[in-house]
Design an enzyme around this catalytic site. Structure first.
Site, short mmCIF file in Angstrom:
data_model
loop_
_atom_site.label_atom_id
_atom_site.label_comp_id
_atom_site.label_asym_id
_atom_site.label_seq_id
_atom_site.Cartn_x
_atom_site.Cartn_y
_atom_site.Cartn_z
N ARG A 68 -32.44 12.89 -51.05
CA ARG A 68 -31.21 12.51 -49.60
C ARG A 68 -30.69 11.52 -51.11
O ARG A 68 -31.08 10.89 -51.56
CB ARG A 68 -32.05 12.46 -49.07
CG ARG A 68 -33.54 11.07 -49.11
CD ARG A 68 -33.57 10.20 -47.66
NE ARG A 68 -32.53 9.38 -47.53
CZ ARG A 68 -32.23 8.29 -47.95
NH1 ARG A 68 -33.27 7.65 -48.91
NH2 ARG A 68 -31.02 7.32 -48.29
N GLY A 69 -29.65 10.79 -50.54
CA GLY A 69 -28.94 9.97 -50.54
C GLY A 69 -27.84 10.01 -51.54
O GLY A 69 -27.95 11.00 -52.42
N GLN A 217 -35.14 5.85 -42.55
CA GLN A 217 -34.78 5.66 -44.35
C GLN A 217 -35.40 4.02 -44.57
O GLN A 217 -35.45 3.94 -45.16
CB GLN A 217 -33.33 5.51 -44.74
CG GLN A 217 -33.12 7.73 -44.53
CD GLN A 217 -32.83 8.43 -43.37
OE1 GLN A 217 -33.05 7.99 -42.34
NE2 GLN A 217 -32.20 9.08 -43.91
N ASP A 258 -21.62 7.65 -48.19
CA ASP A 258 -21.16 9.30 -48.21
C ASP A 258 -20.02 9.83 -48.34
O ASP A 258 -19.80 10.77 -49.52
CB ASP A 258 -21.96 10.09 -46.93
CG ASP A 258 -23.33 9.70 -47.13
OD1 ASP A 258 -23.67 8.84 -46.45
OD2 ASP A 258 -23.72 10.54 -48.19
N ASN A 268 -20.89 6.94 -44.09
CA ASN A 268 -22.68 6.29 -43.89
C ASN A 268 -23.60 6.23 -43.09
O ASN A 268 -23.32 6.72 -41.73
CB ASN A 268 -21.97 4.97 -44.16
CG ASN A 268 -24.02 4.64 -45.44
OD1 ASN A 268 -23.83 5.35 -45.94
ND2 ASN A 268 -24.39 3.72 -44.50
#
Ligand SMILES: CSC[C@@H](O)[C@@H](O)C(=O)COP(=O)(O)O
Length: 375
Positions: A68-69, A217, A258, A268
């Site tokens: 992810r990210g 997260q 993002d 984001n």
């Protein structure tokens, strides 16, 4: 609140030097090529890798946030296309499915396209050379990986210089949201890389880590990275950020992105927008740190950003345990969009720009477009 020396003293004492985190790596072992992913859903309890020998396993890992990210999704997409090519699967189908696995992070589709284009360019030059096309695809993924690491280092430099201008003299007390470190990058990340640079420079007084509901997260991943690096950090529930800012305990808010629209609107992790509102109310800079590839010149503004909606159970549960009544419905956007007027600065590897500076944003869009076109 303790002073800088006391805060440093509160950091864990002799932290052993730990190997760098490798959230994703290519495995060329004789059993056939595979993509190995550090399973982020299991951190920090367990460091276990997922072995992807095919694209469906990778897509599942992307959708479960095992990988992810934004920048790392770009790498996963590129290596995923390389995996399809190396395993003799349809590269076109793989590219299409990977690009659609999550909608908001622009880097995913960009990484996929870069690897796919390398594959097609090789076949156009040498029709039928599938082995060569496979090698070219993997080379493109590896090049993206190196570039991401370099961008990360440059963002850390620019971000630290910006912090020194914003908060001259003192130690920095930084509030961050979600996870934006080595777990999302080929290097040390985006916003967290800036905090790490401040720590290495002896300038980090405290890293405030939002737990980042619903998938934690911050509590699971950013705290894990901060602890590994020996950073002085404290967790807070997301809804404690207001009182923390009101108490004057934050010098700057640092987040990743993002997708950054052409007008500077930034998507984001959900919860970033309320932080930006709070930061503005309390006169604290709200800084976005992201590679220039996250700027999407083809998305005009925040309304055009597609925000991923996720399953209700993620909100109805806490750390996998149901806390809401059975059958509870939920509003669960993965991201929110912060308008440019609330963002003090966007830090990329190319430098720092104000999102309300139209000339600066136009230049950033042009830089993003040209680096994506040369992909
Ligand atoms: C450098 S990472 C920037 C963003 O990708 C990050 O802040 C974020 O929102 C990640 O969301 P996630 O849903 O965990 O993939």
């Amino acid at each position: 609140m303790a002073d800088l020396a006391a805060d440093r003293a509160a950091a864990p004492a002799s932290i052993p030097a730990l190997p760098p985190l490798r959230p994703l790596r290519w495995d060329d072992s004789p059993g056939g090529p595979a993509l190995l992913l550090l399973d982020q859903t299991r951190l920090p309890a367990e460091e276990r890798e997922i072995v992807c020998t095919g694209v469906p396993t990778l897509i599942d890992a992307i959708q479960r946030l095992a990988v992810r990210g934004a920048p790392l999704l770009g790498l996963a997409g590129a290596y995923g296309v390389a995996l399809a090519a190396a395993r003799g699967c349809s590269v076109g189908d793989a590219a299409e499915q990977l690009a659609r696995a999550r909608p908001t992070a622009v880097n995913l589709a960009l990484g996929v396209r870069r690897a796919y284009d390398a594959h097609q360019a090789h076949l156009a030059a040498k029709p039928g050379d599938l082995d060569g096309a496979s090698a070219a695809t993997l080379a493109a993924a590896r090049a993206l990986h190196r570039e991401d690491a370099a961008a990360s280092a440059a963002m850390a430099d620019h971000g630290l210089a910006l912090l020194e201008r914003l908060v001259p003299g003192g130690g920095h007390r930084l509030l961050t949201h979600c996870n934006t470190g080595a777990l999302v990058s080929g290097g040390e990340g985006t916003a967290l890389a800036v905090a790490l640079a401040a720590h290495r420079a002896g300038r980090l007084r405290r890293l405030w880590v939002d737990e980042t509901r619903p998938l934690l997260q911050g509590a699971r991943l950013t705290a894990y990275e901060a602890a590994r690096a020996g950073m002085p950090y404290s967790l807070l529930a997301d809804n404690a950020a207001g009182s923390l800012l009101a108490a004057g305990q934050v010098d700057a808010v640092l987040v990743g992105a993002d997708r950054i629209a052409a007008d500077g609107s930034t998507a984001n992790k959900v919860g970033s927008y309320p932080l930006a509102v709070l930061a503005r109310h309390h006169g604290v800079p709200f800084v976005v740190v992201a590679p220039s590839t996250t700027v999407d010149p083809d998305t005009a503004d925040g309304e055009a950003i597609v925000v991923e909606q996720r399953a209700a159970h993620e909100v109805a549960e806490f750390a996998g345990v149901q806390v809401a009544p059975p059958g509870a419905t939920a509003y669960n956007p993965a991201f929110d969009v912060t308008p440019p007027g609330l963002i003090s600065a966007i830090v990329t590897e190319k430098g720092v720009v104000s999102p309300v500076d139209v000339t600066g944003m136009t230049r950033l869009c042009a830089m993003s477009r040209s680096s994506n076109e040369t992909m």
